[in-house]
Design a protein around this motif. Structure first.
Motif, PDB file in Angstrom:
ATOM      1  N   LYS A 185      30.766  54.870  56.950  1.00 50.92           N
ATOM      2  CA  LYS A 185      31.643  54.342  58.033  1.00 50.92           C
ATOM      3  C   LYS A 185      31.312  55.508  59.428  1.00 50.92           C
ATOM      4  CE  LYS A 185      36.298  53.371  59.715  1.00 50.92           C
ATOM      5  NZ  LYS A 185      37.570  53.439  59.516  1.00 50.92           N
ATOM      6  N   PRO A 186      30.909  54.818  60.389  1.00 50.84           N
ATOM      7  CA  PRO A 186      30.468  55.498  61.540  1.00 50.84           C
ATOM      8  C   PRO A 186      31.565  55.573  62.361  1.00 50.84           C
ATOM      9  CG  PRO A 186      29.781  53.309  61.925  1.00 50.84           C
ATOM     10  CD  PRO A 186      30.620  53.259  60.492  1.00 50.84           C
ATOM     11  N   MET A 187      31.330  56.684  63.514  1.00 54.29           N
ATOM     12  CA  MET A 187      32.476  57.270  64.321  1.00 54.29           C
ATOM     13  C   MET A 187      32.602  55.922  65.341  1.00 54.29           C
ATOM     14  SD  MET A 187      31.015  60.881  65.114  1.00 54.29           S
ATOM     15  CE  MET A 187      31.872  61.308  66.546  1.00 54.29           C
ATOM     16  N   GLU A 188      31.406  55.330  65.906  1.00 57.02           N
ATOM     17  CA  GLU A 188      31.448  54.413  66.571  1.00 57.02           C
ATOM     18  C   GLU A 188      30.148  53.478  66.493  1.00 57.02           C
ATOM     19  OE1 GLU A 188      31.900  53.178  71.616  1.00 57.02           O
ATOM     20  OE2 GLU A 188      31.912  55.331  70.439  1.00 57.02           O
ATOM     21  N   VAL A 189      30.296  51.999  66.525  1.00 51.34           N
ATOM     22  CA  VAL A 189      29.145  50.892  66.715  1.00 51.34           C
ATOM     23  C   VAL A 189      28.775  50.601  68.193  1.00 51.34           C
ATOM     24  CG1 VAL A 189      28.549  48.678  65.827  1.00 51.34           C
ATOM     25  CG2 VAL A 189      29.709  50.260  64.462  1.00 51.34           C
ATOM     26  N   ILE A 190      28.049  50.969  68.693  1.00 49.10           N
ATOM     27  CA  ILE A 190      27.480  50.549  69.876  1.00 49.10           C
ATOM     28  C   ILE A 190      26.679  49.530  70.418  1.00 49.10           C
ATOM     29  CG2 ILE A 190      28.080  52.904  70.860  1.00 49.10           C
ATOM     30  CD1 ILE A 190      25.204  53.443  70.826  1.00 49.10           C
ATOM     31  N   GLY A 191      26.009  48.859  69.021  1.00 51.17           N
ATOM     32  CA  GLY A 191      25.072  47.710  69.271  1.00 51.17           C
ATOM     33  C   GLY A 191      24.457  47.272  67.917  1.00 51.17           C
ATOM     34  N   THR A 192      23.784  46.344  68.044  1.00 54.87           N
ATOM     35  CA  THR A 192      23.038  45.527  67.110  1.00 54.87           C
ATOM     36  C   THR A 192      21.743  45.380  67.319  1.00 54.87           C
ATOM     37  OG1 THR A 192      23.437  43.260  67.399  1.00 54.87           O
ATOM     38  CG2 THR A 192      25.216  44.262  66.043  1.00 54.87           C
TER      39      THR A 192
END
Length: 138
Positions: A32-39
């Motif tokens: 689980k990441p801290m934040e997803v900023i893109g794909t």
């Protein structure tokens, strides 16, 4: 700990799909990441109008990417390449392309600079001044 911007792989076998995530450097790739900023979808898709080059789908929240770069997050090499495409950071490696004509010219000049030494060894050359005789005009 070091915060990294990296790719987390999702999708089926032979059909990868990556999330561009912010996570701690020591955590697993798909944790689980801290934040997803893109794909990022690396499989080229055909152009929407049917003509033109296929494209790879990249979606990125640029403001969040700038924020994380500003606070010192370190991008991985693939993320660095993607961010360089968006103009957020300078490319790591600059590709210098030489057109074919210039390449041939450079090779020709390089060959012309090579000195061929005869088997007898190096010889000293003396410079002599030659005088030219005027040609008679008729």
């Amino acid at each position: 700990m070091v915060v990294r911007l990296r790719l987390a792989r999702f999708g089926a076998r032979n059909r990868p799909l990556y999330n561009i995530v912010v996570s701690q450097a020591r955590t697993a790739r798909d944790s689980k990441p801290m934040e997803v900023i893109g794909t990022y979808d690396p499989i080229p898709k055909p152009a929407p109008d049917g003509e033109g080059k296929p494209f790879k789908d990249i979606q990125l929240d640029i403001t969040r990417a700038k924020y994380w770069l500003g606070v010192g997050a370190q991008p991985s090499d693939p993320v660095w390449r993607l961010f360089a495409m968006f103009g957020l950071i300078e490319p790591q490696w600059k590709v210098v392309r030489i057109p074919a004509q210039q390449e041939d010219k450079a090779l020709y000049e390089k060959v012309q600079k090579v000195k061929i030494i005869p088997d007898g060894g190096p010889k000293t050359t003396s410079t002599s001044t030659s005088t030219t005789k005027p040609t008679p005009t008729a």
